[in-house]
Write a protein that holds these residues in place. Structure first.
Motif, short mmCIF file in Angstrom:
data_model
loop_
_atom_site.label_atom_id
_atom_site.label_comp_id
_atom_site.label_asym_id
_atom_site.label_seq_id
_atom_site.Cartn_x
_atom_site.Cartn_y
_atom_site.Cartn_z
N GLY A 36 -15.61 -3.38 6.21
CA GLY A 36 -14.92 -2.11 6.22
C GLY A 36 -14.72 -1.54 4.84
N TYR A 37 -14.40 -0.27 4.84
CA TYR A 37 -14.13 0.47 3.60
C TYR A 37 -13.09 1.53 3.95
CZ TYR A 37 -14.81 3.94 -0.08
OH TYR A 37 -14.60 4.85 -1.08
N LEU A 38 -11.95 1.46 3.29
CA LEU A 38 -10.84 2.36 3.59
C LEU A 38 -10.06 2.71 2.34
CD1 LEU A 38 -9.09 0.55 6.60
CD2 LEU A 38 -10.33 2.69 6.71
N PRO A 39 -9.36 3.84 2.39
CA PRO A 39 -8.36 4.07 1.34
C PRO A 39 -7.25 3.03 1.47
CG PRO A 39 -8.84 6.10 2.54
CD PRO A 39 -9.49 4.98 3.29
N GLN A 40 -6.63 2.71 0.37
CA GLN A 40 -5.57 1.70 0.35
C GLN A 40 -4.46 2.02 1.36
OE1 GLN A 40 -3.98 -0.19 -3.35
NE2 GLN A 40 -2.27 1.19 -2.95
N ILE A 65 15.89 0.83 -0.72
CA ILE A 65 15.50 2.07 -1.42
C ILE A 65 14.44 1.77 -2.48
CG2 ILE A 65 16.34 3.89 -2.96
CD1 ILE A 65 19.00 3.74 -1.30
N GLN A 66 14.61 0.68 -3.21
CA GLN A 66 13.61 0.31 -4.22
C GLN A 66 12.28 -0.06 -3.57
OE1 GLN A 66 15.81 -2.79 -6.24
NE2 GLN A 66 16.49 -1.38 -7.84
N ALA A 67 12.35 -0.82 -2.47
CA ALA A 67 11.12 -1.20 -1.77
C ALA A 67 10.44 0.01 -1.16
CB ALA A 67 11.43 -2.25 -0.70
N ALA A 68 11.22 0.93 -0.60
CA ALA A 68 10.65 2.14 -0.01
C ALA A 68 9.94 2.99 -1.06
CB ALA A 68 11.74 2.94 0.69
N ALA A 69 10.51 3.06 -2.24
CA ALA A 69 9.87 3.81 -3.33
C ALA A 69 8.54 3.16 -3.71
CB ALA A 69 10.80 3.90 -4.53
N ALA A 70 8.52 1.83 -3.74
CA ALA A 70 7.28 1.12 -4.07
C ALA A 70 6.23 1.34 -2.98
CB ALA A 70 7.57 -0.36 -4.25
N VAL A 71 6.63 1.27 -1.72
CA VAL A 71 5.71 1.49 -0.62
C VAL A 71 5.17 2.92 -0.68
CG1 VAL A 71 5.54 1.73 1.90
CG2 VAL A 71 6.64 -0.29 0.90
N GLN A 72 6.05 3.86 -0.96
CA GLN A 72 5.63 5.26 -1.06
C GLN A 72 4.53 5.41 -2.11
OE1 GLN A 72 6.34 7.78 0.81
NE2 GLN A 72 5.67 9.52 -0.39
N LEU A 74 2.45 3.16 -3.09
CA LEU A 74 1.25 2.46 -2.63
C LEU A 74 0.48 3.24 -1.56
CD1 LEU A 74 2.59 -1.18 -2.36
CD2 LEU A 74 0.94 -0.32 -4.03
N ILE A 75 1.18 4.02 -0.72
CA ILE A 75 0.49 4.66 0.41
C ILE A 75 0.39 6.18 0.33
CG2 ILE A 75 1.07 2.76 1.96
CD1 ILE A 75 3.17 4.56 3.26
N HIS A 76 1.11 6.82 -0.55
CA HIS A 76 1.08 8.28 -0.61
C HIS A 76 -0.27 8.76 -1.11
CE1 HIS A 76 2.07 12.42 -1.76
NE2 HIS A 76 3.01 12.34 -0.83
N GLN A 77 -0.78 9.83 -0.50
CA GLN A 77 -2.12 10.31 -0.84
C GLN A 77 -2.25 10.81 -2.28
OE1 GLN A 77 -3.23 13.48 1.77
NE2 GLN A 77 -1.70 14.90 0.98
#
Length: 101
Positions: A36-40, A65-72, A74-77
């Motif tokens: 496979g090949y995908l965006p992160q 809140i800190q974890a949510a900011a990190a996830v954001q 990692l996944i935000h376009q």
């Protein structure tokens, strides 16, 4: 130019531009299966990153809140979600490839 990838671990940006078309071609021409090949962002969402985030605790806690900011990030376009890609090859490997579903 950094010649030692272990120089200033965690502080040095080792980002590189990669021609995934050439990598895919080289892998498949060498007998590997392109898994496979995908965006992160899609890869992490397929693996359940938001479920892991929910396990952090209360949404109003500092940890969450800190974890949510990190996830954001990692996944935000407009962050790492679309800029970083994930590619996998295999050969006769029977494992769960959920990240690429």
């Amino acid at each position: 130019t950094i010649h030692n990838p272990f120089f200033n671990i965690g502080l040095t940006d080792l980002t590189a531009h990669v021609n995934f078309t050439d990598i895919a071609r080289a892998g498949t021409e060498s007998g590997l299966d392109l898994i496979g090949y995908l965006p992160q962002s899609y890869f992490l969402l397929n693996l359940g990153i938001t479920d892991l985030l929910a396990q952090i605790g209360s949404p109003d806690s500092v940890e969450y809140i800190q974890a949510a900011a990190a996830v954001q990030k990692l996944i935000h376009q407009h962050e790492m979600g679309e800029l970083f890609k994930v590619i996998a090859f295999g050969k006769d490997i029977d494992i769960d490839w959920t990240g690429f579903s």
